[in-house]
Structures are given as C-alpha cells and as structure tokens.
Design a protein around this motif. Structure first.
Motif, PDB file in Angstrom:
ATOM      1  N   GLY A  45       7.409   3.184  -1.280  1.00 61.62           N
ATOM      2  CA  GLY A  45       6.199   2.736  -0.597  1.00 61.62           C
ATOM      3  C   GLY A  45       4.944   3.502  -0.959  1.00 61.62           C
ATOM      4  O   GLY A  45       3.929   3.390  -0.257  1.00 61.62           O
ATOM      5  N   LEU A  46       4.964   4.277  -2.045  1.00 62.86           N
ATOM      6  CA  LEU A  46       3.772   5.039  -2.432  1.00 62.86           C
ATOM      7  C   LEU A  46       2.576   4.123  -2.680  1.00 62.86           C
ATOM      8  O   LEU A  46       1.422   4.533  -2.514  1.00 62.86           O
ATOM      9  N   GLU A  47       2.863   2.875  -3.059  1.00 66.60           N
ATOM     10  CA  GLU A  47       1.777   1.926  -3.305  1.00 66.60           C
ATOM     11  C   GLU A  47       1.034   1.546  -2.021  1.00 66.60           C
ATOM     12  O   GLU A  47      -0.071   0.974  -2.070  1.00 66.60           O
ATOM     13  N   ASN A  48       1.605   1.888  -0.859  1.00 63.71           N
ATOM     14  CA  ASN A  48       0.955   1.581   0.416  1.00 63.71           C
ATOM     15  C   ASN A  48      -0.113   2.605   0.816  1.00 63.71           C
ATOM     16  O   ASN A  48      -0.802   2.422   1.819  1.00 63.71           O
ATOM     17  N   ILE A  49      -0.229   3.685   0.046  1.00 61.73           N
ATOM     18  CA  ILE A  49      -1.217   4.719   0.367  1.00 61.73           C
ATOM     19  C   ILE A  49      -2.572   4.323  -0.211  1.00 61.73           C
ATOM     20  O   ILE A  49      -2.708   4.189  -1.441  1.00 61.73           O
TER      21      ILE A  49
END
Length: 427
Positions: free
Chosen positions: A33-37
């Motif tokens: 979920g790093l793309e959610n930052i």
C-alpha cells in the motif's frame, strides 16, 4: 536541543543496523500500500497498537524516509529517558490518566512540535488507541491525532493538504519471535478536504465524524473483530480453524481470508444467534482443552496429520545433531532473552526483548567467533565457521519453533478424543 526531526549523524549511522536486525526478527516482513501515501503533502500515520515497541520498529523499517513517533507521556518522566526518547525521535503526548495538569501544561507545546514535523514533510506516526493490546480489534480512538491534524490544517492547510493515513499492523503471532509482520497501508483521509466540506459544523462534531471515518478505515487494514464482541476468543479460534495455515502464501492473502471468515461468522451469528451461542460455548471448551494439552491450532488444521507427523519426524531425526550444535552456540542469547522476558509481566514485551537481545549480543558473539576462528583455524575454515555462526541463531529459533509444532502434531495425532470433538465443531 534542536528540532526532533533535525538530522543526526549517530541516528543515521544506527538506522541500517536497526532495520537489518528488525527484519531478522521475522521470517517474513511485508509492506503493502505504499502507493496510498500522498506525495508533497503533510502526512500523519495512524496505526493500530498491539505489540509494544515492536509496533514502532516495524513501521520505522517500512522505508528509509525520516520518521517521528508519538508515545504516551508517562514514559518521559525521567529526564535521562526523555533525552533518549528525543534521540529516537519520539515525542510525548499526555492523557487525562496522566493528570489534567500534565495535559494542560504540555500538550499544547507537543501539538506545536508535531505540527512543525509534518509541515517539514517528515512522516509523523501515532497510535490513536493510546495503549497497546494483543487483540485483533480496536479501542476507541483518542482525539490527540485529530487535534494535531486540525492544528496543522489551520496553520498551513491552504499551502499543502493534510492527510491521515491508516496503517494496519498484522502479526502472525503476538508472542513468538520470528513470526510474520504485514504493514498494510490504507487509503488516506484528506483532512483539509474533510474540514472544508464540514465547515458549517461545530469542530467537535467534525472531529467525531473524522474519528468514525478513521476507525472504519483502520478496521479494514487488519483482521478485525469488533471490540464489544463478547465471543471474541471463540470467533478468533474459529477463524484460525477455517482459514488454516499456508506456509508460503502472501500475507495479504492470509489477511483477506481471515477478514472474509470473520465477516461470515458475524453474519451467521446475526442470523442464528442461539445456534451461534451454543457453538461458541463448545469452541471455548475445545480451545481450553487444546491449550491445556499443549496442542497448537496449526496442528488442528492439518488435513493429513499422520503424514505430517511422519515427514516431520524424519526431519527431526536427520537434523537433531545440527540443532543441538546451534543451541549450544547460541545459549548465551537464549538465556539472556528468557531471563529478561520473565521480568516483564506483560507478555507483549516478549518480541521487543528478543529483538533487543539479538541485536546487541549476536554481533558481539559473531565478532568473538570471527576473531577466535581466524586465530586458530585456516582462513578457509575460519571463513566458513564465521558464516555458519552468523546464520545459526535464525536457524536455532526457526528449528525450535519447528520442534514445538512437531511435538504438538504428535499430541494431536494421538489424541483421538479431542480430534473427534474438533470434527463435530467443524462440521
């Protein structure tokens, strides 16, 4: 003393060492979920809190970016400890239980410092439950995180948006060293947008709505059983029975299967409350007997227990001498770990203690092994010995866990009475 987020050479030097030993503390460590930052934004991260200092360590390790944490204020009472915490980039926040005066005198300044951290686009991490607890659930979230978010939005929300990002920390086991850890980053909440959409409402009302939104999003990042669920233990036992255990599956798949199973059990309970109550009571009795016999839930879920016991017995016989050698070589680490663990009443500190002892003693013992090996052996033998010793502690811990599960499998295999009860429960 400068800003807590300022660069520190000693801290930067130690970070890779801490990250390396943290990852050695788990058989598998995954971040999703790093793309959610959001990028170019002020970010506050809200995580569930289940496993004492280990929760901060697994979050610290998720990226090389600079991070600041907030912890409960009572830890900072002694000036020496407060200095250490500042070095570790941990700010205090005080709760009503710490005394009204502490909250009044200190929290306004802490909120200012926290706001400055996120203004500098340094990631700020909080545990809004305000206390750790080894449960797949959530306490009611405290308002400290929202006060910080609102203050940041008031100060510079017109320049850059302020976000709260939910993070679920999902451990394979709260108490066993070298289990698994999944860091599950959820969809961010745009606080600036949220406030603007509710600008006609009272701030307290907006804050409560934001708390409800964060609670909902956090619950989706973990194996979540509602905090008010009276049958928590039975539901979690049934979840483990039905979900089963697959050694090499992605941790996200395991989480999704747990979430699906919990949802199905809760819906079934809603449809058939009397039948569910009766089943939960039977499951509770089964769980007590299973634990009393020292049988792991992993043994219970095996489809072919006889075959499992057979191949594991062969592995034990073939590897026993190697295991004994690794146990002797790592006896100092094991003994110190066990002694320190017994000094903590709260078992949740166990993994933190295991990490700390390994991180301190293992490099020292490895260095000693290297020195002695190169003094008394040929360079080829010394090199091989040093490499084997470096890897031996992980082998020892994992092999010990393998032995524990093998013993559990043997007990389950020969306990026909308990297996019949499990068949009834599972039908």
């Amino acid at each position: 003393m400068g800003k807590i987020q300022d660069d520190n050479k000693l801290y930067s030097f130690l970070r890779p060492f801490v990250d390396r030993h943290l990852k050695r503390s788990f058989r598998r460590y995954e971040v999703v979920g790093l793309e959610n930052i959001p990028q170019n934004a002020a970010c506050i991260f809200a995580a569930n809190h289940t496993n004492t200092l280990m929760d901060a360590l697994v979050l610290l390790c998720m990226s090389r970016e600079k991070k600041v944490f907030i912890a409960r204020g009572d830890i900072f009472k002694k000036p020496f400890i407060a200095k250490i915490m500042h070095f570790l980039r941990i700010l205090p926040i005080y709760r009503i239980r710490d005394g009204y005066k502490s909250v009044k005198d200190n929290n306004a300044e802490i909120i200012e410092k926290a706001t400055d951290v996120i203004h500098d686009e340094v990631k700020l991490f909080l545990y809004p439950e305000a206390a750790h607890r080894t449960k797949h659930s959530l306490r009611q979230l405290s308002k400290g995180i929202f006060h910080i978010a609102f203050k940041a939005n008031e100060d510079f929300g017109h320049e850059k948006p302020v976000y709260i990002i939910p993070i679920g920390i999902e451990y394979g086991d709260y108490f066993r060293y070298r289990s698994t850890a999944l860091i599950n980053i959820g969809e961010a909440i745009n606080v600036t947008e949220f406030v603007n959409q509710n600008k006609d409402e009272n701030e307290a009302v907006v804050m409560n709505r934001l708390r409800e939104s964060l609670t909902e999003k956090l619950s989706k990042q973990i194996s979540f059983i509602p905090d008010n669920e009276e049958n928590y233990e039975a539901i979690w036992e049934m979840t483990k029975m039905k979900s089963k255990f697959r050694l090499y599956e992605p941790l996200t798949e395991r989480l999704e299967r747990n979430q699906k199973t919990i949802k199905e059990i809760l819906e079934w309970k809603e449809r058939e409350p009397e039948k569910a109550k009766e089943t939960f009571e039977r499951v509770d009795k089964f769980t007590k007997k299973r634990k009393k016999k020292g049988i792991s839930i992993f043994s219970v879920t095996k489809e072919n227990i006889v075959g499992t016991v057979f191949w594991k017995t062969l592995v034990v016989l073939l590897g026993l001498s190697t295991y004994i050698a690794s146990a002797v070589a790592n006896l100092p680490i094991w003994l110190v770990t066990m002694i320190l663990k017994k000094s903590f009443k709260d078992k949740a500190w166990g993994n933190t203690v295991s990490f700390a002892v390994e991180a301190i003693l293992h490099p020292l013992l490895t260095t000693l092994c290297i020195v002695l090996s190169f003094c008394y052996l040929s360079w080829e033998q010394a090199t091989l010995t040093s490499i084997i010793y470096y890897l031996s502690y992980e082998f020892f811990v994992d092999a010990t866990e393998f032995l524990r599960r093998w013993i559990s499998d043997v007990k389950w295999c020969f306990n026909k009475k308990l297996r019949r009860k499990f068949t009834i429960h599972n039908s």
